[in-house]
Scaffold this motif. Sequence first.
Motif, PDB file in Angstrom:
ATOM      1  N   LEU A 102       0.572  -0.858  -0.030  1.00 56.70           N
ATOM      2  CA  LEU A 102       0.011   0.076   0.461  1.00 56.70           C
ATOM      3  C   LEU A 102       1.338   1.030   0.270  1.00 56.70           C
ATOM      4  N   VAL A 103       0.921   1.967  -1.377  1.00 54.62           N
ATOM      5  CA  VAL A 103       1.390   3.294  -1.237  1.00 54.62           C
ATOM      6  C   VAL A 103       0.706   4.263  -1.137  1.00 54.62           C
ATOM      7  N   SER A 104       1.736   5.565  -1.120  1.00 58.26           N
ATOM      8  CA  SER A 104       1.348   6.958  -1.272  1.00 58.26           C
ATOM      9  C   SER A 104       2.767   7.689  -1.688  1.00 58.26           C
ATOM     10  N   GLN A 105       2.277   9.374  -2.264  1.00 59.57           N
ATOM     11  CA  GLN A 105       3.222   9.745  -2.540  1.00 59.57           C
ATOM     12  C   GLN A 105       3.549  10.500  -0.697  1.00 59.57           C
ATOM     13  N   MET A 106       2.078  10.562  -0.423  1.00 63.03           N
ATOM     14  CA  MET A 106       3.117  11.423   0.765  1.00 63.03           C
ATOM     15  C   MET A 106       2.097  10.298   2.146  1.00 63.03           C
ATOM     16  N   HIS A 107       2.294  10.388   3.043  1.00 61.21           N
ATOM     17  CA  HIS A 107       2.438  10.054   4.538  1.00 61.21           C
ATOM     18  C   HIS A 107       1.058  10.254   4.936  1.00 61.21           C
ATOM     19  N   GLN A 108       0.361  10.863   4.716  1.00 59.56           N
ATOM     20  CA  GLN A 108      -0.820  11.875   5.130  1.00 59.56           C
ATOM     21  C   GLN A 108      -2.131  10.007   4.285  1.00 59.56           C
ATOM     22  N   ALA A 109      -1.248  10.137   3.091  1.00 59.02           N
ATOM     23  CA  ALA A 109      -2.506   9.399   2.464  1.00 59.02           C
ATOM     24  C   ALA A 109      -1.812   8.052   2.930  1.00 59.02           C
ATOM     25  N   VAL A 110      -1.076   7.308   3.564  1.00 59.23           N
ATOM     26  CA  VAL A 110      -0.831   5.849   3.225  1.00 59.23           C
ATOM     27  C   VAL A 110      -1.637   5.911   5.646  1.00 59.23           C
ATOM     28  N   ASP A 111      -0.878   7.369   5.489  1.00 58.90           N
ATOM     29  CA  ASP A 111      -2.169   6.968   7.306  1.00 58.90           C
ATOM     30  C   ASP A 111      -3.219   6.930   7.097  1.00 58.90           C
ATOM     31  N   ASN A 112      -4.000   6.911   6.194  1.00 53.66           N
ATOM     32  CA  ASN A 112      -6.206   7.817   6.169  1.00 53.66           C
ATOM     33  C   ASN A 112      -6.375   6.320   5.567  1.00 53.66           C
ATOM     34  N   ALA A 113      -5.412   5.405   4.729  1.00 50.67           N
ATOM     35  CA  ALA A 113      -5.754   4.357   4.147  1.00 50.67           C
ATOM     36  C   ALA A 113      -5.405   3.140   5.324  1.00 50.67           C
ATOM     37  N   LEU A 114      -4.194   3.318   6.111  1.00 49.43           N
ATOM     38  CA  LEU A 114      -4.056   2.318   7.595  1.00 49.43           C
ATOM     39  C   LEU A 114      -4.936   2.208   8.373  1.00 49.43           C
ATOM     40  N   GLU A 115      -4.967   3.634   8.680  1.00 50.08           N
ATOM     41  CA  GLU A 115      -5.451   3.703   9.550  1.00 50.08           C
ATOM     42  C   GLU A 115      -6.775   2.412  10.617  1.00 50.08           C
ATOM     43  N   LYS A 116      -7.749   2.426   9.954  1.00 51.55           N
ATOM     44  CA  LYS A 116      -8.895   1.178  10.001  1.00 51.55           C
ATOM     45  C   LYS A 116      -8.221  -0.089   9.902  1.00 51.55           C
ATOM     46  N   LEU A 117      -7.505  -0.751   8.258  1.00 51.30           N
ATOM     47  CA  LEU A 117      -7.150  -1.757   8.841  1.00 51.30           C
ATOM     48  C   LEU A 117      -6.379  -1.724   9.381  1.00 51.30           C
ATOM     49  N   MET A 118      -5.144  -1.012  10.514  1.00 48.33           N
ATOM     50  CA  MET A 118      -4.365  -1.562  11.277  1.00 48.33           C
ATOM     51  C   MET A 118      -5.023  -2.246  12.645  1.00 48.33           C
ATOM     52  N   LYS A 119      -6.398  -1.928  12.971  1.00 47.55           N
ATOM     53  CA  LYS A 119      -7.027  -2.648  13.728  1.00 47.55           C
ATOM     54  C   LYS A 119      -7.842  -3.708  13.855  1.00 47.55           C
ATOM     55  N   ASP A 120      -7.589  -4.370  12.438  1.00 44.35           N
ATOM     56  CA  ASP A 120      -8.442  -5.529  12.286  1.00 44.35           C
ATOM     57  C   ASP A 120      -7.031  -6.471  12.496  1.00 44.35           C
ATOM     58  N   PRO A 121      -7.773  -7.370  14.151  1.00 48.59           N
ATOM     59  CA  PRO A 121      -6.501  -8.530  14.252  1.00 48.59           C
ATOM     60  C   PRO A 121      -5.991  -9.379  13.384  1.00 48.59           C
ATOM     61  N   ASN A 122      -7.146  -9.531  12.636  1.00 46.11           N
ATOM     62  CA  ASN A 122      -7.141 -10.182  11.090  1.00 46.11           C
ATOM     63  C   ASN A 122      -6.333 -10.116  10.186  1.00 46.11           C
ATOM     64  N   VAL A 123      -5.310  -9.102   9.701  1.00 46.67           N
ATOM     65  CA  VAL A 123      -4.224  -8.453   9.041  1.00 46.67           C
ATOM     66  C   VAL A 123      -3.746  -8.011   9.425  1.00 46.67           C
ATOM     67  N   PRO A 124      -2.057  -8.554   9.068  1.00 44.99           N
ATOM     68  CA  PRO A 124      -0.523  -7.733   9.512  1.00 44.99           C
ATOM     69  C   PRO A 124      -0.160  -7.459   8.726  1.00 44.99           C
ATOM     70  N   VAL A 125       0.053  -6.292   9.112  1.00 47.02           N
ATOM     71  CA  VAL A 125       0.152  -4.441   8.799  1.00 47.02           C
ATOM     72  C   VAL A 125       1.703  -4.401   9.202  1.00 47.02           C
ATOM     73  N   LEU A 126       2.079  -3.973   8.357  1.00 47.30           N
ATOM     74  CA  LEU A 126       4.160  -2.697   8.710  1.00 47.30           C
ATOM     75  C   LEU A 126       3.242  -2.039   8.131  1.00 47.30           C
ATOM     76  N   ARG A 127       3.935  -0.162   8.456  1.00 43.14           N
ATOM     77  CA  ARG A 127       3.888   0.589   8.100  1.00 43.14           C
ATOM     78  C   ARG A 127       5.476   0.954   8.242  1.00 43.14           C
ATOM     79  N   PHE A 128       6.242   1.477   7.559  1.00 47.35           N
ATOM     80  CA  PHE A 128       7.662   1.301   7.018  1.00 47.35           C
ATOM     81  C   PHE A 128       7.465   3.115   7.148  1.00 47.35           C
ATOM     82  N   GLY A 129       8.524   3.963   7.468  1.00 39.75           N
ATOM     83  CA  GLY A 129       9.091   5.350   7.159  1.00 39.75           C
ATOM     84  C   GLY A 129      10.101   5.397   8.059  1.00 39.75           C
TER      85      GLY A 129
END
Length: 144
Positions: A7-34
């Motif tokens: 999951l990518v975007s040019q801007m950190h805020q767009a990445v985080d907008n997309a990641l905000e809810k997804l990262m709270k799902d205990p069934n989805v392994p997520v890593l944020r890089f930066g």
Amino acid sequence: RGKKILLVSQMHQAVDNALEKLMKDPNVPVLRFGNNPANFRYGTQAVWAGNQTTGLNEGVLRVFQERRARAGGYVLAATDIGVATDWALGRMRFLTDDGVDMVIMDEASRETLAGALVPLSYLNARGKAIFVGDVQQLPPFGLT
């Protein structure tokens, strides 16, 4: 579904907008890089892999690996250039060695060809790309 997703975007805020809810799902392994978590929003530091100064975030990686063992697939989130330059992802290259199954590029209407090619280069041979953008929200860059 056992897919490896970038999951990518040019801007950190767009990445985080997309990641905000997804990262709270205990069934989805997520890593944020930066490299600088001060740029992150919405608590995405909770799934941050770390940087050269702090080292790898072992607690986050442990949760990621536990979820990954159950789910099979995972989501890696970064800026489109960050995916190629991030220190932590460089240490965990095994996550992208065989390529990813899907690249989701947010704010694609603002993307440049050069910027888009970086994350797209991580696709495996059968990979797919999803481009998300809203020209009413952010105007596209013109190609001249």
